[in-house]
Write a protein that holds these residues in place. Structure first.
Motif, PDB file in Angstrom:
ATOM      1  N   HIS A 135      -3.900   9.331  -5.277  1.00 33.28           N
ATOM      2  CA  HIS A 135      -3.084   8.518  -4.389  1.00 33.28           C
ATOM      3  C   HIS A 135      -3.957   7.954  -3.275  1.00 33.28           C
ATOM      4  CE1 HIS A 135       0.746  10.063  -6.168  1.00 33.28           C
ATOM      5  NE2 HIS A 135      -0.088  11.028  -6.527  1.00 33.28           N
ATOM      6  N   ALA A 136      -4.004   6.621  -3.191  1.00 35.98           N
ATOM      7  CA  ALA A 136      -4.833   5.953  -2.183  1.00 35.98           C
ATOM      8  C   ALA A 136      -4.014   5.645  -0.941  1.00 35.98           C
ATOM      9  CB  ALA A 136      -5.411   4.665  -2.760  1.00 35.98           C
ATOM     10  N   HIS A 137      -4.604   5.869   0.229  1.00 34.37           N
ATOM     11  CA  HIS A 137      -3.991   5.488   1.493  1.00 34.37           C
ATOM     12  C   HIS A 137      -4.291   4.024   1.792  1.00 34.37           C
ATOM     13  CE1 HIS A 137      -3.844   9.870   3.245  1.00 34.37           C
ATOM     14  NE2 HIS A 137      -3.378   9.789   2.012  1.00 34.37           N
ATOM     15  N   TYR A 138      -3.561   3.468   2.749  1.00 36.99           N
ATOM     16  CA  TYR A 138      -3.824   2.100   3.183  1.00 36.99           C
ATOM     17  C   TYR A 138      -5.262   1.984   3.675  1.00 36.99           C
ATOM     18  CZ  TYR A 138      -3.598  -2.229   5.845  1.00 36.99           C
ATOM     19  OH  TYR A 138      -3.852  -3.491   6.335  1.00 36.99           O
ATOM     20  N   ALA A 145       0.820  -1.207   0.000  1.00 42.96           N
ATOM     21  CA  ALA A 145       0.000   0.000   0.000  1.00 42.96           C
ATOM     22  C   ALA A 145       0.855   1.258   0.000  1.00 42.96           C
ATOM     23  CB  ALA A 145      -0.935   0.000   1.211  1.00 42.96           C
ATOM     24  N   ARG A 146       1.974   1.197   0.700  1.00 45.39           N
ATOM     25  CA  ARG A 146       2.894   2.343   0.727  1.00 45.39           C
ATOM     26  C   ARG A 146       3.399   2.645  -0.683  1.00 45.39           C
ATOM     27  NH1 ARG A 146       5.148   7.137   1.861  1.00 45.39           N
ATOM     28  NH2 ARG A 146       7.405   7.092   1.848  1.00 45.39           N
ATOM     29  N   GLN A 147       3.729   1.605  -1.456  1.00 41.18           N
ATOM     30  CA  GLN A 147       4.207   1.811  -2.818  1.00 41.18           C
ATOM     31  C   GLN A 147       3.106   2.381  -3.714  1.00 41.18           C
ATOM     32  OE1 GLN A 147       7.448   1.584  -3.589  1.00 41.18           O
ATOM     33  NE2 GLN A 147       7.627   1.177  -1.385  1.00 41.18           N
ATOM     34  N   TRP A 148       1.887   1.851  -3.563  1.00 38.41           N
ATOM     35  CA  TRP A 148       0.758   2.386  -4.334  1.00 38.41           C
ATOM     36  C   TRP A 148       0.526   3.856  -3.983  1.00 38.41           C
ATOM     37  CZ3 TRP A 148      -1.691   0.966  -8.529  1.00 38.41           C
ATOM     38  CH2 TRP A 148      -1.704  -0.373  -8.910  1.00 38.41           C
ATOM     39  N   ARG A 149       0.656   4.183  -2.708  1.00 35.53           N
ATOM     40  CA  ARG A 149       0.434   5.571  -2.282  1.00 35.53           C
ATOM     41  C   ARG A 149       1.467   6.503  -2.902  1.00 35.53           C
ATOM     42  NH1 ARG A 149      -0.625   7.481   3.979  1.00 35.53           N
ATOM     43  NH2 ARG A 149      -0.512   9.733   3.654  1.00 35.53           N
TER      44      ARG A 149
END
Length: 388
Positions: A179-182, A161-165
């Motif tokens: 940008h999505a948070h966890y 999730a950190r990488q996606w954010r």
């Protein structure tokens, strides 16, 4: 937090237990390390015994993958099905196949969730070749205060999730990234965004567009941003999740729309009325197994029916409610079209028009997907609803 207890070097030890999906703390915990065999780990996990890892981090990931393969083989032997990469096939009755698929996934998650990691009081891992997870854990769990034990499976989700954010998701309708948070559902499927970007705006005051819009269940805030970019002066976006509210506010600031998007932490509707009310509820009426699942599963259609029941009381005269909903639940036998239309009628709503779009995501064309037949035929619709 509850606590887990284990014996290590002849001494009883304990630590707080944390699970994002509410899994109870395991009652039995043993120490595992690089010498632990996959067959042993799988057997213990299947019997309800958790393994607290004390070896090399990369070896733990390999062990988790090996346990996953054994779980898949066991499912094949138990059901007599040839295992597909993602779960159970859907050649049988759709609803039966869906529930079978969900049971398999829950069993798999339960077994793989038995491989545990201890985070120190500064969100570090005291393991060989361990990655730096401090920032990822701080974003998911909040400030570090004391040690905690989590499943490796959950921790890998936090890291991902950190990488996606950081990377974000490109949204062509905005010409920008969101940008999505966890724990907040990412807009990786663009069909519903395109529907909201292209649907003709209602004209309740003969002024060309509504001045105020509500978005119910905003998530990342992507639809509120699309409405703002379409020229609506004021958008009030709501979400019941504090994580989603923080995420949507951050995206509004990043997109320089914070002065026009008011994001509130509340369930369903804000006070007042609007010329346009938009809602993209979770599409499947089933129980979520984790916080992230809440973007997909809506137990007994609570959010859908809550939106429909309250819509008429929050629309300005001449206004519209836009319900963005996939028909996947209908194709899986979880809801019928007649039931959906009856819910419109019971709420005093009429269908002014409907816009449809076919899915473009990879799972719709993947024959290995467990629900391929339903996904391949899926249609997402924007229902334009008015007060009768």
């Amino acid at each position: 937090m509850s606590e887990i207890r284990w014996i290590e070097s002849g001494t009883e030890q304990s630590a707080p237990w944390h699970s994002e999906n509410g899994t109870p703390a395991p009652r039995r915990v043993v120490i595992a390390d690089d010498r632990t065999r996959a067959d042993t780990a799988y057997r213990l996990a299947s019997e309800g015994t958790a393994l607290l890892w004390r070896g090399d981090f990369h070896n733990a990931r390999q062990l988790l993958r090996a346990m996953g393969r054994r779980t898949d083989r066991a499912d094949t032997r138990r059901t007599g099905r040839t295992h597909r990469p993602s779960g159970a096939p859907d050649e049988a009755v759709p609803a039966e196949a869906f529930h079978s698929y969900r049971r398999d996934r829950e069993r798999r998650a339960r077994i793989l969730g038995m491989l545990l990691m201890r985070l120190e009081d500064d969100h570090t891992l005291a393991l060989g070749r361990a990655p730096d997870v401090q920032e990822a854990c701080a974003q998911a769990y909040g400030p570090a205060e004391r040690p905690r034990v989590v499943s490796l499976r959950e921790l890998l989700g936090v890291i991902g999730a950190r990488q996606w954010r950081i990377r974000g998701v490109d949204v062509p309708a905005l010409g920008a990234r969101v940008h999505a948070h966890y724990g907040v559902f990412s807009p990786v499927r663009g069909e519903y965004v395109d529907l909201v970007a292209e649907a003709p705006l209602p004209d309740p005051a003969a002024g060309g567009r509504p001045r105020t819009a509500f978005e119910i269940g905003t998530g990342t805030g992507v639809l509120a941003a699309v409405l703002a970019r379409r020229g609506i002066e004021r958008i009030v976006a709501t979400d019941i999740s504090a994580r989603a509210v923080d995420c949507a506010r951050e995206n509004a600031r990043r997109l320089e729309l914070a002065d026009r998007i008011d994001i509130r932490h509340t369930d369903l509707f804000p006070p007042g009325r609007a010329g346009l009310v938009v809602c993209n509820p979770p599409w499947l009426p089933a129980r979520p197994a984790s916080s992230l699942d809440q973007g997909v599963y809506d137990p007994e259609g609570r959010m859908l029916h809550g939106f429909l029941a309250g819509l008429a009381g929050h629309l300005e005269p001449g206004g519209e409610g836009w319900l963005v909903l996939s028909d996947l639940a209908e194709r899986l036998g979880l809801r019928t079209r007649a039931q959906l239309l009856a819910a419109f009628g019971a709420a005093g709503l009429a269908v002014a028009a409907r816009l449809d779009i076919r899915p473009r995501h990879g799972r719709a064309t993947d024959p290995g997907d467990p629900l391929h037949t339903a996904r391949a035929a899926e249609v997402t619709s924007l229902w334009r609803l008015t007060v009768r």
